[in-house]
Design an enzyme around this catalytic site. Structure first.
Site, mmCIF file in Angstrom:
data_model
loop_
_atom_site.group_PDB
_atom_site.id
_atom_site.type_symbol
_atom_site.label_atom_id
_atom_site.label_comp_id
_atom_site.label_asym_id
_atom_site.label_seq_id
_atom_site.Cartn_x
_atom_site.Cartn_y
_atom_site.Cartn_z
ATOM 1 N N ARG A 27 19.922 55.677 22.677
ATOM 2 C CA ARG A 27 21.228 55.688 22.027
ATOM 3 C C ARG A 27 21.930 54.342 22.072
ATOM 4 O O ARG A 27 22.979 54.161 21.500
ATOM 5 C CB ARG A 27 22.130 56.736 22.700
ATOM 6 C CG ARG A 27 21.624 58.138 22.600
ATOM 7 C CD ARG A 27 22.445 59.084 23.457
ATOM 8 N NE ARG A 27 23.743 59.394 22.866
ATOM 9 C CZ ARG A 27 24.910 59.101 23.417
ATOM 10 N NH1 ARG A 27 24.960 58.491 24.574
ATOM 11 N NH2 ARG A 27 26.030 59.415 22.835
ATOM 12 N N CYS A 51 50.618 32.934 43.705
ATOM 13 C CA CYS A 51 49.545 33.845 44.134
ATOM 14 C C CYS A 51 49.818 34.266 45.575
ATOM 15 O O CYS A 51 49.954 33.421 46.460
ATOM 16 C CB CYS A 51 48.184 33.161 44.038
ATOM 17 S SG CYS A 51 46.870 34.111 44.840
ATOM 18 N N CYS A 54 46.990 32.893 48.094
ATOM 19 C CA CYS A 54 46.728 31.473 48.349
ATOM 20 C C CYS A 54 47.355 31.029 49.680
ATOM 21 O O CYS A 54 48.390 31.561 50.098
ATOM 22 C CB CYS A 54 47.271 30.618 47.208
ATOM 23 S SG CYS A 54 46.138 30.495 45.791
ATOM 24 N N ASN A 76 47.401 44.915 54.532
ATOM 25 C CA ASN A 76 47.957 45.013 53.188
ATOM 26 C C ASN A 76 49.465 45.302 53.239
ATOM 27 O O ASN A 76 49.901 46.187 53.964
ATOM 28 C CB ASN A 76 47.225 46.141 52.432
ATOM 29 C CG ASN A 76 47.391 46.019 50.937
ATOM 30 O OD1 ASN A 76 48.460 45.672 50.439
ATOM 31 N ND2 ASN A 76 46.330 46.313 50.218
ATOM 32 N N HIS A 114 41.617 29.426 45.026
ATOM 33 C CA HIS A 114 42.028 30.468 44.087
ATOM 34 C C HIS A 114 40.999 30.676 42.979
ATOM 35 O O HIS A 114 40.844 31.780 42.455
ATOM 36 C CB HIS A 114 43.377 30.058 43.481
ATOM 37 C CG HIS A 114 43.984 31.068 42.571
ATOM 38 N ND1 HIS A 114 44.706 32.150 43.043
ATOM 39 C CD2 HIS A 114 43.960 31.187 41.217
ATOM 40 C CE1 HIS A 114 45.117 32.882 42.007
ATOM 41 N NE2 HIS A 114 44.680 32.315 40.890
ATOM 42 N N ASN A 154 36.941 44.995 44.199
ATOM 43 C CA ASN A 154 37.119 45.248 42.774
ATOM 44 C C ASN A 154 37.250 43.882 42.135
ATOM 45 O O ASN A 154 38.102 43.093 42.531
ATOM 46 C CB ASN A 154 38.402 46.034 42.494
ATOM 47 C CG ASN A 154 38.402 47.397 43.171
ATOM 48 O OD1 ASN A 154 37.354 47.996 43.361
ATOM 49 N ND2 ASN A 154 39.574 47.878 43.525
ATOM 50 N N SER A 162 44.078 41.932 38.354
ATOM 51 C CA SER A 162 44.656 40.842 37.578
ATOM 52 C C SER A 162 44.626 39.523 38.348
ATOM 53 O O SER A 162 44.640 38.458 37.748
ATOM 54 C CB SER A 162 46.091 41.189 37.174
ATOM 55 O OG SER A 162 46.808 41.597 38.322
ATOM 56 N N HIS A 167 38.759 38.069 46.803
ATOM 57 C CA HIS A 167 39.138 38.898 47.958
ATOM 58 C C HIS A 167 38.543 40.286 47.839
ATOM 59 O O HIS A 167 38.125 40.715 46.765
ATOM 60 C CB HIS A 167 40.668 39.006 48.062
ATOM 61 C CG HIS A 167 41.303 39.839 46.974
ATOM 62 N ND1 HIS A 167 41.434 39.391 45.683
ATOM 63 C CD2 HIS A 167 41.825 41.099 46.995
ATOM 64 C CE1 HIS A 167 42.027 40.326 44.952
ATOM 65 N NE2 HIS A 167 42.268 41.379 45.715
ATOM 66 N N GLN A 169 38.951 44.454 49.824
ATOM 67 C CA GLN A 169 39.877 45.305 50.564
ATOM 68 C C GLN A 169 39.112 46.169 51.558
ATOM 69 O O GLN A 169 37.918 46.415 51.390
ATOM 70 C CB GLN A 169 40.635 46.221 49.605
ATOM 71 C CG GLN A 169 41.491 45.480 48.602
ATOM 72 C CD GLN A 169 42.316 46.457 47.788
ATOM 73 O OE1 GLN A 169 43.137 47.195 48.328
ATOM 74 N NE2 GLN A 169 42.075 46.482 46.498
ATOM 75 N N GLU A 183 26.062 61.158 50.987
ATOM 76 C CA GLU A 183 24.865 60.400 51.385
ATOM 77 C C GLU A 183 24.425 60.780 52.801
ATOM 78 O O GLU A 183 23.228 60.839 53.092
ATOM 79 C CB GLU A 183 25.130 58.889 51.287
ATOM 80 C CG GLU A 183 25.202 58.392 49.852
ATOM 81 C CD GLU A 183 25.212 56.876 49.734
ATOM 82 O OE1 GLU A 183 25.114 56.184 50.781
ATOM 83 O OE2 GLU A 183 25.314 56.385 48.602
ATOM 84 N N HIS A 282 28.316 50.729 51.616
ATOM 85 C CA HIS A 282 28.117 52.094 52.094
ATOM 86 C C HIS A 282 27.600 52.059 53.531
ATOM 87 O O HIS A 282 26.474 51.650 53.779
ATOM 88 C CB HIS A 282 27.150 52.850 51.174
ATOM 89 C CG HIS A 282 27.820 53.334 49.925
ATOM 90 N ND1 HIS A 282 27.186 54.068 48.959
ATOM 91 C CD2 HIS A 282 29.110 53.196 49.509
ATOM 92 C CE1 HIS A 282 28.061 54.355 48.001
ATOM 93 N NE2 HIS A 282 29.221 53.836 48.294
ATOM 94 N N HIS A 297 23.914 49.935 52.950
ATOM 95 C CA HIS A 297 23.592 49.194 51.724
ATOM 96 C C HIS A 297 24.868 48.845 50.975
ATOM 97 O O HIS A 297 25.929 49.421 51.229
ATOM 98 C CB HIS A 297 22.645 50.001 50.832
ATOM 99 C CG HIS A 297 23.159 51.366 50.464
ATOM 100 N ND1 HIS A 297 23.126 52.441 51.332
ATOM 101 C CD2 HIS A 297 23.728 51.827 49.332
ATOM 102 C CE1 HIS A 297 23.657 53.501 50.740
ATOM 103 N NE2 HIS A 297 24.042 53.158 49.525
ATOM 104 N N LYS A 311 31.574 50.680 29.677
ATOM 105 C CA LYS A 311 31.019 52.028 29.786
ATOM 106 C C LYS A 311 32.213 52.946 30.038
ATOM 107 O O LYS A 311 32.842 52.889 31.099
ATOM 108 C CB LYS A 311 30.032 52.093 30.952
ATOM 109 C CG LYS A 311 29.770 53.486 31.535
ATOM 110 C CD LYS A 311 28.923 54.343 30.637
ATOM 111 C CE LYS A 311 28.660 55.719 31.280
ATOM 112 N NZ LYS A 311 28.141 56.685 30.297
ATOM 113 N N GLU A 317 30.848 62.595 32.313
ATOM 114 C CA GLU A 317 31.185 62.033 33.623
ATOM 115 C C GLU A 317 32.465 62.651 34.187
ATOM 116 O O GLU A 317 32.480 63.126 35.322
ATOM 117 C CB GLU A 317 31.355 60.513 33.508
ATOM 118 C CG GLU A 317 30.078 59.770 33.110
ATOM 119 C CD GLU A 317 29.831 59.709 31.614
ATOM 120 O OE1 GLU A 317 30.730 60.134 30.848
ATOM 121 O OE2 GLU A 317 28.756 59.238 31.184
HETATM 122 ZN ZN LIG Z 1 25.272 54.420 48.625
HETATM 123 ZN ZN LIG Z 2 45.299 32.448 45.027
#
Ligand SMILES: [Zn+2]
Ligand SMILES: [Zn+2]
Length: 350
Positions: A27, A51, A54, A76, A114, A154, A162, A167, A169, A183, A282, A297, A311, A317
């Site tokens: 597909r 930032c 920084c 945080n 940065h 992320n 953004s 970095h 988390q 798992e 993980h 892993h 995607k 999903e």
């Molecule tokens: Zn895993």
């Molecule tokens: Zn920065």
């Protein structure tokens, strides 16, 4: 119906999630008229005055970042989980329950610069980052209230980030995240049925087949698993079974950093752009259970199927809870493996 050659159209069992993945790789070239995200490569400065990551800058909490010159870890300012989270009232119905969002949320800055990404850090700096993750896992996991330490990055606006400052988390929670719990359960069941570690059998299967391996050295390996849900989903792992990153030897840490770096560079080289992803580590829960057969892993879940083409998670999903993949793991692995191990940005400079 037209007979298609060289296609993958089947269901593949995901042994870690214990669910089917529908692979319909015939597909992928269907006409696309959906939304596109744009990847404009903007040249960024080393240091950005507003930032919050920084060095030397003030954060929203009023705290000022030190003039750090390597890796910087802090709690945080807007924690999702915290031991300062308020007490909560129980809902009136017994079918519902609430409790305080207890835990620790931290941020790890990889570099004072940065405008760098993990892919552009030299191996020794990635090795240092792995050392920091080892320390954080032990430090947070040791606390009796903490049942699991989730370290994740992320990266990119495609996954909602953004601020490009490199970095990750850490969420250290009073519960074990669902994917990890699954798992753990799948691995326990597999071990009791076969007296072998599930992830070891996955590595063995990937090595025997060979078509999905992306990078490998003495003690570490990277591959697109047979059961991948995302086009460029990559697992990076030590070859030996360690329940968590802190159990790695110095040599294993260095090897893992090398393989990780190789994957990151190939990702960026795919479309000559910073490649977006969600990258969780993980690791075994820190709930006091026996997790000797859990195999630590790193997983990459990149949201893009093509440059500027996301995607989307939709009916199968979100609606059904199982993934439909439009791409063949073998094809995508061949594509990724063929990429250079030299980052396109450093190539441009030389
Ligand atoms: Zn895993
Ligand atoms: Zn920065």
């Amino acid at each position: 119906m037209e007979i298609l050659t060289n296609m993958t159209w089947e269901e593949r069992w995901h042994p870690l999630r214990e669910e089917w993945v529908v692979v319909a790789a015939h597909r992928q070239d269907r006409p696309w008229s959906g939304e596109r995200i744009t990847a404009n490569e903007i040249v960024l400065p080393d240091h950005v005055a507003d930032c919050y990551l920084c060095p030397g800058n003030q954060r929203v909490s009023g705290k000022v970042n030190p003039n750090y010159d390597q890796i910087f870890v802090f709690d945080n300012d807007h924690p999702s989980v915290s031991f300062d989270a308020p007490n909560v009232d129980q809902p009136s119905s017994s079918v519902y329950q609430s409790r305080p969002a207890h835990g620790v949320s931290r941020v790890v800055c990889y570099s004072p610069r940065h405008n760098l990404t993990l892919a552009e850090l030299p191996t020794n700096e990635i090795t240092e980052l792995l050392r920091t993750w080892q320390e954080q896992y032990l430090d947070l996991g040791d606390r009796p209230e903490i049942e699991h330490v989730l370290i994740f990055e992320n990266k990119g606006e495609a996954v909602g980030v953004s601020n490009p400052h490199p970095h990750c988390q850490i969420y250290a929670n009073n519960f074990v995240f669902k994917t990890i719990a699954n798992e753990v359960a799948a691995g326990r069941q597999y071990f009791s049925d076969n007296q072998r570690v599930l992830f070891q059998d996955i590595i063995r299967a990937e090595k025997e087949d060979g078509r999905r391996i992306i990078a490998e050295n003495d003690s570490a390996i990277a591959f697109i698993p047979y059961f991948a849900r995302y086009a460029y989903e990559v697992f990076v792992a030590p070859k030996a079974t360690h329940p968590h990153i802190a159990a790695l030897s110095d040599d294993e840490r260095r090897d893992l950093a090398e393989v990780l770096r190789s994957v990151l560079i190939k990702f960026d080289n795919l479309w000559k752009m910073p490649f977006p992803y969600v990258m969780p580590l993980h690791q075994a829960p820190t709930d006091g259970g026996d997790h000797s057969t859990f195999h630590f892993h790193i997983e990459f879940h990149p949201p893009l199927r093509k440059p500027n083409l996301l995607k989307y998670l939709a009916g199968p999903e979100i609606g059904g809870g199982n993934f439909l993949s439009d791409t063949s793991a073998e094809d995508k692995a061949a594509e990724l493996r063929s990429m250079s191990d030299v980052h396109y940005k450093s190539e441009a400079k030389t």
